[in-house]
Design an enzyme around this catalytic site. Structure first.
Site, PDB file in Angstrom:
ATOM      1  N   LYS A 107      55.165  54.060  32.707  1.00 50.87           N
ATOM      2  CA  LYS A 107      53.804  54.378  33.120  1.00 50.87           C
ATOM      3  C   LYS A 107      53.649  53.808  34.525  1.00 50.87           C
ATOM      4  O   LYS A 107      53.587  52.601  34.722  1.00 50.87           O
ATOM      5  CB  LYS A 107      52.773  53.771  32.167  1.00 50.87           C
ATOM      6  CG  LYS A 107      51.338  54.086  32.580  1.00 50.87           C
ATOM      7  CD  LYS A 107      50.328  53.303  31.769  1.00 50.87           C
ATOM      8  CE  LYS A 107      48.927  53.513  32.342  1.00 50.87           C
ATOM      9  NZ  LYS A 107      47.926  52.610  31.740  1.00 50.87           N
ATOM     10  N   GLY A 168      39.233  49.482  32.431  1.00 48.60           N
ATOM     11  CA  GLY A 168      38.465  48.420  31.785  1.00 48.60           C
ATOM     12  C   GLY A 168      36.967  48.500  31.960  1.00 48.60           C
ATOM     13  O   GLY A 168      36.248  47.592  31.531  1.00 48.60           O
ATOM     14  N   ALA A 195      42.377  55.249  30.935  1.00 48.20           N
ATOM     15  CA  ALA A 195      41.482  54.272  31.577  1.00 48.20           C
ATOM     16  C   ALA A 195      40.016  54.678  31.517  1.00 48.20           C
ATOM     17  O   ALA A 195      39.664  55.845  31.681  1.00 48.20           O
ATOM     18  CB  ALA A 195      41.869  54.019  33.028  1.00 48.20           C
ATOM     19  N   GLY A 196      39.176  53.665  31.290  1.00 50.50           N
ATOM     20  CA  GLY A 196      37.728  53.840  31.340  1.00 50.50           C
ATOM     21  C   GLY A 196      37.063  54.216  30.043  1.00 50.50           C
ATOM     22  O   GLY A 196      35.834  54.231  29.960  1.00 50.50           O
ATOM     23  N   ASN A 217      42.931  50.667  26.036  1.00 51.41           N
ATOM     24  CA  ASN A 217      43.276  49.295  25.680  1.00 51.41           C
ATOM     25  C   ASN A 217      42.028  48.468  25.419  1.00 51.41           C
ATOM     26  O   ASN A 217      41.756  48.025  24.300  1.00 51.41           O
ATOM     27  CB  ASN A 217      44.129  48.681  26.782  1.00 51.41           C
ATOM     28  CG  ASN A 217      44.685  47.300  26.433  1.00 51.41           C
ATOM     29  OD1 ASN A 217      45.658  46.860  27.018  1.00 51.41           O
ATOM     30  ND2 ASN A 217      44.112  46.588  25.484  1.00 51.41           N
ATOM     31  N   SER A 218      41.231  48.259  26.479  1.00 57.00           N
ATOM     32  CA  SER A 218      40.116  47.322  26.397  1.00 57.00           C
ATOM     33  C   SER A 218      39.110  47.673  25.304  1.00 57.00           C
ATOM     34  O   SER A 218      38.547  46.780  24.662  1.00 57.00           O
ATOM     35  CB  SER A 218      39.394  47.247  27.753  1.00 57.00           C
ATOM     36  OG  SER A 218      40.272  46.819  28.774  1.00 57.00           O
TER      37      SER A 218
END
Length: 268
Positions: A107, A168, A195-196, A217-218
């Protein structure tokens, strides 16, 4: 629900990050609950303090317990170059990751702005071009800019990972129009929203747009119950994909009666 990416057949469209969990046990259980078959790991962010990921000694025998746990998990590992700011640094780290994890998947992240963590398109394309030549399957983290995406495809990338919002931030899909445009203009390219993402609702929206998978992830790691949240995202991604495949009705400005009217009164 199955699909093929990087010549690999997967039954889950959920790619899960592995950073920031309260404990290794919770991470392990969250991966299991998510059903994810691809998990990402950041080499620079996971090594012990003071350990240089770009040193030769690092690749000759990493004993990092975190890495070993991920290897034993059974999912496909997708190492990332998080924290890199130049093509040269990302290329070097990618080669280290290939030796450590025995995979040509990478990645690719090359950050150009510390505040938004927005990718540097020039350094990203330069790194992708070299890594493809070096035999990597490059998963580039990019913005939703169509021109940049086309340049990455020209460089040899077979997969694109446009952001939904800054990493994040939990803002969800800030530019659905751009994402919709990417899907329409690149119908045969595997697209992963990366992301986001903030909540399962965002994942549903991404899948309803026709994207092939979601990476986050977050939103799981920072929730009050990561294991339960991982399962919630699993169901959301499945739901969004099923809705896309079923065909979502078109929006209309005017009301349309669901029961047809014949024009003849009922006799009571």
């Amino acid at each position: 629900m199955s699909f093929t990416i990087a010549d690999t057949l997967l039954s889950s469209r959920f790619f899960l990050g592995t950073a920031g969990y309260p404990s290794p046990k919770i991470l392990h259980d969250a991966i299991a609950a998510s059903g994810a078959q691809v998990v990402t790991v950041g080499l620079k962010r996971q090594l012990a303090p003071g350990q240089n990921p770009l040193s030769k000694s690092t690749t000759e025998g990493v004993s990092n317990a975190f890495f070993q746990m991920l290897k034993q998990n059974g999912a496909h590992l997708l190492p990332n170059t998080a924290g890199c700011k130049t093509a040269r640094e990302a290329i070097t780290l990618s080669h280290m990751a290939r030796e450590i994890f025995d995979t040509n998947w990478i990645k690719l992240e090359v950050i150009g702005d510390d505040y938004t963590l927005q990718p540097d398109p020039i350094e990203l394309i330069n790194a992708a071009t070299q890594l493809v030549k070096d035999g990597f399957e490059v998963f580039p983290y990019c913005t939703d800019d169509l021109v940049t995406c086309n340049r990455l495809l020209d460089a040899g990338c077979r997969i694109l990972m446009p952001w939904g919002a800054p990493i994040g931030s939990g803002q969800g899909l800030v530019n659905p129009f751009a994402l919709r445009t990417l899907r329409a203009r690149l119908p045969n390219v595997p697209l992963v929203v990366d992301a986001g993402i903030g909540s399962p609702v965002d994942a549903v929206k991404a899948m309803e747009l026709g994207f092939d998978a979601v990476l986050l992830n977050s939103a799981v790691a920072q929730s009050h119950d990561p294991v339960k949240m991982a399962e919630a995202f699993k169901l959301a991604i499945q739901s969004g994909r099923m809705a896309y495949e079923a065909g979502i009705m078109a929006r209309q400005d005017m009301a349309t009666p669901t029961t047809p009217v014949t024009g003849r009164p009922f006799l009571l």
